[in-house]
Design a protein around this motif. Structure first.
Motif, mmCIF file in Angstrom:
data_model
loop_
_atom_site.group_PDB
_atom_site.id
_atom_site.type_symbol
_atom_site.label_atom_id
_atom_site.label_comp_id
_atom_site.label_asym_id
_atom_site.label_seq_id
_atom_site.Cartn_x
_atom_site.Cartn_y
_atom_site.Cartn_z
ATOM 1 N N MET A 1 0.751 -1.077 -0.122
ATOM 2 C CA MET A 1 0.065 0.013 0.054
ATOM 3 C C MET A 1 0.727 1.345 0.188
ATOM 4 S SD MET A 1 -3.154 0.097 2.515
ATOM 5 C CE MET A 1 -4.725 -0.778 2.101
ATOM 6 N N SER A 2 0.318 2.249 -0.551
ATOM 7 C CA SER A 2 1.253 3.492 -0.783
ATOM 8 C C SER A 2 0.964 4.313 0.591
ATOM 9 C CB SER A 2 0.778 4.396 -2.020
ATOM 10 O OG SER A 2 -0.544 4.814 -1.683
ATOM 11 N N VAL A 3 1.761 5.380 0.834
ATOM 12 C CA VAL A 3 1.703 6.148 2.078
ATOM 13 C C VAL A 3 0.276 6.851 1.916
ATOM 14 C CG1 VAL A 3 2.519 8.010 3.257
ATOM 15 C CG2 VAL A 3 3.924 6.533 2.218
ATOM 16 N N HIS A 4 -0.235 7.269 0.891
ATOM 17 C CA HIS A 4 -1.633 8.027 0.738
ATOM 18 C C HIS A 4 -2.712 6.922 0.988
ATOM 19 C CE1 HIS A 4 -5.067 9.420 -1.292
ATOM 20 N NE2 HIS A 4 -4.646 10.432 -0.983
ATOM 21 N N ASP A 5 -2.429 5.822 0.575
ATOM 22 C CA ASP A 5 -3.513 4.717 1.123
ATOM 23 C C ASP A 5 -3.723 4.213 2.716
ATOM 24 O OD1 ASP A 5 -4.361 4.647 -1.488
ATOM 25 O OD2 ASP A 5 -3.149 2.671 -1.932
ATOM 26 N N GLU A 6 -2.316 4.269 3.017
ATOM 27 C CA GLU A 6 -2.156 3.997 4.650
ATOM 28 C C GLU A 6 -2.789 5.236 5.439
ATOM 29 O OE1 GLU A 6 -1.400 1.291 6.016
ATOM 30 O OE2 GLU A 6 -0.466 0.075 4.509
ATOM 31 N N LEU A 7 -2.524 6.325 5.105
ATOM 32 C CA LEU A 7 -3.014 7.577 5.599
ATOM 33 C C LEU A 7 -4.524 7.562 5.725
ATOM 34 C CD1 LEU A 7 -0.393 10.349 4.909
ATOM 35 C CD2 LEU A 7 -0.935 9.290 7.307
ATOM 36 N N THR A 8 -4.938 7.322 4.444
ATOM 37 C CA THR A 8 -6.549 7.357 4.109
ATOM 38 C C THR A 8 -7.154 6.372 5.150
ATOM 39 O OG1 THR A 8 -6.117 8.151 1.896
ATOM 40 C CG2 THR A 8 -8.461 7.137 2.580
ATOM 41 N N SER A 9 -6.522 4.960 5.311
ATOM 42 C CA SER A 9 -7.023 4.031 6.099
ATOM 43 C C SER A 9 -6.798 4.414 7.573
ATOM 44 C CB SER A 9 -6.122 2.752 5.894
ATOM 45 O OG SER A 9 -6.600 1.635 6.678
ATOM 46 N N VAL A 10 -5.877 5.024 8.062
ATOM 47 C CA VAL A 10 -5.992 5.448 9.315
ATOM 48 C C VAL A 10 -6.868 6.622 9.725
ATOM 49 C CG1 VAL A 10 -4.263 6.825 11.173
ATOM 50 C CG2 VAL A 10 -3.537 5.091 9.687
ATOM 51 N N GLN A 11 -7.267 7.430 8.590
ATOM 52 C CA GLN A 11 -8.257 8.656 8.704
ATOM 53 C C GLN A 11 -9.675 7.794 8.727
ATOM 54 O OE1 GLN A 11 -7.648 11.843 9.118
ATOM 55 N NE2 GLN A 11 -9.796 11.884 9.749
ATOM 56 N N ARG A 12 -10.010 6.722 8.033
ATOM 57 C CA ARG A 12 -11.069 6.259 8.376
ATOM 58 C C ARG A 12 -11.441 5.545 9.556
ATOM 59 N NH1 ARG A 12 -10.354 3.185 3.092
ATOM 60 N NH2 ARG A 12 -10.791 4.799 1.547
ATOM 61 N N CYS A 13 -10.224 4.796 10.174
ATOM 62 C CA CYS A 13 -10.248 4.178 11.189
ATOM 63 C C CYS A 13 -10.524 5.165 12.780
ATOM 64 C CB CYS A 13 -9.080 3.530 11.715
ATOM 65 S SG CYS A 13 -8.890 2.012 10.652
ATOM 66 N N LEU A 14 -9.981 6.347 12.502
ATOM 67 C CA LEU A 14 -10.303 7.251 13.344
ATOM 68 C C LEU A 14 -11.678 7.791 13.321
ATOM 69 C CD1 LEU A 14 -7.017 9.381 13.463
ATOM 70 C CD2 LEU A 14 -7.895 8.226 15.215
ATOM 71 N N ASP A 15 -12.189 7.974 12.219
ATOM 72 C CA ASP A 15 -13.582 8.397 11.971
ATOM 73 C C ASP A 15 -14.611 7.578 12.769
ATOM 74 O OD1 ASP A 15 -12.564 10.807 10.801
ATOM 75 O OD2 ASP A 15 -13.123 9.859 8.785
ATOM 76 N N ASP A 16 -14.196 6.282 12.573
ATOM 77 C CA ASP A 16 -15.040 5.064 13.073
ATOM 78 C C ASP A 16 -14.914 5.247 14.561
ATOM 79 O OD1 ASP A 16 -15.944 4.146 10.817
ATOM 80 O OD2 ASP A 16 -14.562 2.577 10.557
ATOM 81 N N LEU A 17 -13.658 5.318 15.129
ATOM 82 C CA LEU A 17 -13.494 5.263 16.523
ATOM 83 C C LEU A 17 -14.287 6.660 17.091
ATOM 84 C CD1 LEU A 17 -11.826 4.663 19.230
ATOM 85 C CD2 LEU A 17 -10.250 6.249 18.497
ATOM 86 N N LEU A 18 -14.378 7.819 16.551
ATOM 87 C CA LEU A 18 -14.828 8.976 16.952
ATOM 88 C C LEU A 18 -16.565 8.741 16.844
ATOM 89 C CD1 LEU A 18 -12.848 11.909 15.521
ATOM 90 C CD2 LEU A 18 -13.128 11.208 17.949
ATOM 91 N N ARG A 19 -17.196 7.965 16.060
ATOM 92 C CA ARG A 19 -18.360 7.655 15.878
ATOM 93 C C ARG A 19 -18.873 6.571 16.985
ATOM 94 N NH1 ARG A 19 -17.638 8.231 10.377
ATOM 95 N NH2 ARG A 19 -17.147 6.043 10.238
ATOM 96 N N SER A 20 -18.014 5.690 17.220
ATOM 97 C CA SER A 20 -18.139 4.728 18.325
ATOM 98 C C SER A 20 -18.186 5.517 19.727
ATOM 99 C CB SER A 20 -17.396 3.546 18.431
ATOM 100 O OG SER A 20 -17.208 2.954 16.963
ATOM 101 N N MET A 21 -17.220 6.144 19.767
ATOM 102 C CA MET A 21 -17.187 7.033 21.070
ATOM 103 C C MET A 21 -18.336 7.731 21.335
ATOM 104 S SD MET A 21 -13.150 8.142 21.179
ATOM 105 C CE MET A 21 -13.665 9.761 21.942
ATOM 106 N N GLY A 22 -18.992 8.560 20.314
ATOM 107 C CA GLY A 22 -19.880 9.205 20.502
ATOM 108 C C GLY A 22 -21.093 8.585 21.148
ATOM 109 N N ARG A 23 -21.539 7.187 20.280
ATOM 110 C CA ARG A 23 -22.335 6.384 20.686
ATOM 111 C C ARG A 23 -22.074 5.876 22.456
ATOM 112 N NH1 ARG A 23 -21.741 4.277 15.428
ATOM 113 N NH2 ARG A 23 -20.172 2.726 16.422
ATOM 114 N N LEU A 24 -20.872 5.619 22.574
ATOM 115 C CA LEU A 24 -20.611 5.344 23.911
ATOM 116 C C LEU A 24 -20.848 6.379 25.029
ATOM 117 C CD1 LEU A 24 -19.302 3.031 25.842
ATOM 118 C CD2 LEU A 24 -17.235 4.146 25.236
#
Length: 95
Positions: A1-24
């Motif tokens: 994976m390229s650096v851009h793809d990895e950073l995009t994946s990390v950003q998506r995971c952070l977005d999921d984390l923030l949504r889960s934190m909101g529900r929690l």
């Protein structure tokens, strides 16, 4: 994976984390522990944004030079031999 793809994946995971934190947070409330977790997640988000800005090869492409188009009407002689789009040539009829 390229650096851009990895950073995009990390950003998506952070977005999921923030949504889960909101529900929690809705379930357990916004106590001190929850505020600390939210602050940590916000710091992670800022760090990823800094990585994205400083990552090699992810610089924005230069903007093309803008071409100004004058407001004056075009010379009608430019259109003497042209066909009307969808209608064909002036001296011919549609089938």
């Amino acid at each position: 994976m390229s650096v851009h793809d990895e950073l995009t994946s990390v950003q998506r995971c952070l977005d999921d984390l923030l949504r889960s934190m909101g529900r929690l947070e809705q379930q357990i409330g916004s106590g001190l522990d929850m505020r600390r977790v939210r602050a940590d997640a916000d710091h992670l988000r800022e760090s990823v944004a800094l990585l994205r800005e400083s990552a090699p090869g992810l610089t924005k492409p230069p903007r093309p030079d803008l071409v100004s188009i004058p407001d004056t009407p075009y010379d009608n002689s430019l259109w003497t031999d042209s066909d009307d789009e969808g209608l064909g040539a002036r001296d011919r009829h549609a089938p």
